[in-house]
Design a protein around this motif. Structure first.
Motif, mmCIF file in Angstrom:
data_model
loop_
_atom_site.group_PDB
_atom_site.id
_atom_site.type_symbol
_atom_site.label_atom_id
_atom_site.label_comp_id
_atom_site.label_asym_id
_atom_site.label_seq_id
_atom_site.Cartn_x
_atom_site.Cartn_y
_atom_site.Cartn_z
ATOM 1 N N CYS A 179 -29.279 66.285 15.935
ATOM 2 C CA CYS A 179 -29.638 65.308 14.980
ATOM 3 C C CYS A 179 -29.375 63.880 15.630
ATOM 4 O O CYS A 179 -28.066 63.550 15.997
ATOM 5 N N CYS B 186 -26.550 62.031 13.290
ATOM 6 C CA CYS B 186 -25.234 62.156 12.868
ATOM 7 C C CYS B 186 -24.596 62.712 14.168
ATOM 8 O O CYS B 186 -23.277 62.760 14.239
ATOM 9 N N CYS C 280 -31.718 66.524 8.029
ATOM 10 C CA CYS C 280 -30.954 66.985 8.740
ATOM 11 C C CYS C 280 -29.835 67.935 7.825
ATOM 12 O O CYS C 280 -29.459 67.704 6.653
ATOM 13 N N CYS D 216 -24.337 64.733 6.867
ATOM 14 C CA CYS D 216 -25.451 63.786 7.142
ATOM 15 C C CYS D 216 -26.551 63.917 5.818
ATOM 16 O O CYS D 216 -27.116 65.135 5.243
#
Length: 261
Positions: free
Chosen positions: A27, A30, A49, A54
């Protein structure tokens, strides 16, 4: 890290996810490993995500090049048996009630991943699960959001089974929601309240094993289904104490893992 909505959409567009394809990666928002997923359904790139910390998720409209448009929209000869989407179907996200239903039956992940295609029938107030053959809609099954009958309504006359998932092991259940909620582990196939037909058996032959998993109240139906399928398929029976779509996520996953290993 990326934070704004515009940068989020720009990032998703930059991935260039082809139509009908999925993307999985770390991701960018994050930083967690292999938690970001995106799917291009031909209209939107749906992304999320899956890390608990997140909250990045959403969709970006697909930008079709002339070449991509040609590959998706191919002229074909219509016939009287072709399924045409009702003009009362709209994107399911336009109904908060429909989205809440998907969440309540644990189908939201399958929807966001693009494993299933779901629409909302604004006239009949139904969540419409698309039945697809090689990603092309050939029928739809609508689940009533109000307390009316029939609870499940089939729009077309196709004999195509509703399936969700890509595993070569399948679990045969009663409805689309139960089939969808297990699709990340096993292919869910919905009987849709019908008897097993010869054409259904042919469709099921591509799976290495088919588990017949029906509610305990439907045990006789499950036994009959196993008897019909056994001469043609590697089939086993699972008796459920609770409908799969109503099980808590980890409990459901553990049940599937334990019963199909």
């Amino acid at each position: 890290m990326l934070t704004t909505m515009s940068s989020t959409h720009e990032y998703v567009e930059s991935l260039g996810v082809p139509i009908g394809s999925r993307h999985r990666s770390d991701c960018a928002f994050c930083g967690h490993k292999n938690s970001f997923a995106a799917y291009n359904d031909g209209v939107y790139v749906i992304f999320k995500c899956f890390h608990a910390d997140c909250n990045v998720k959403g969709r970006v409209r697909t930008r079709l090049t002339p070449e991509a448009f040609t590959s998706v929209v191919k002229p074909e000869v219509k016939n009287s048996f072709e399924f045409v989407l009702p003009d009362t179907f709209v994107d399911v996200s336009k109904s908060a009630h429909a989205m809440q239903y998907l969440k309540s039956v644990n189908c939201m992940d399958a929807y966001l991943h693009g494993t299933i295609r779901v629409m909302y029938d604004k006239r009949l107030n139904r969540v419409a699960f698309m039945i697809r053959d090689r990603k092309r809609p050939v029928d739809a099954v609508g689940r009533a959001l109000a307390d009316i009958k029939p609870k499940w309504y089939r729009y077309g006359k196709s004999q195509q089974l509703f399936t969700a998932g890509t595993s070569d092991i399948a679990v045969l259940v009663e409805d689309c929601a139960s089939a969808s909620c297990v699709s990340h582990m096993i292919t869910g196939v919905a009987m849709l309240g019908t008897s097993i037909l010869k054409d259904h058996i042919e469709q099921l032959k591509k799976y290495s094993t088919v588990y017949v998993a029906l509610d305990k109240d439907a045990t006789q139906l499950a036994l009959k289904t196993v008897q019909i399928l056994k001469p043609s398929l590697n089939v086993r029976m699972l008796i459920l104490e609770q409908d799969l779509k109503n099980m808590e996520g980890e409990r459901r996953d553990e049940f599937i893992r334990r019963k199909t290993s």
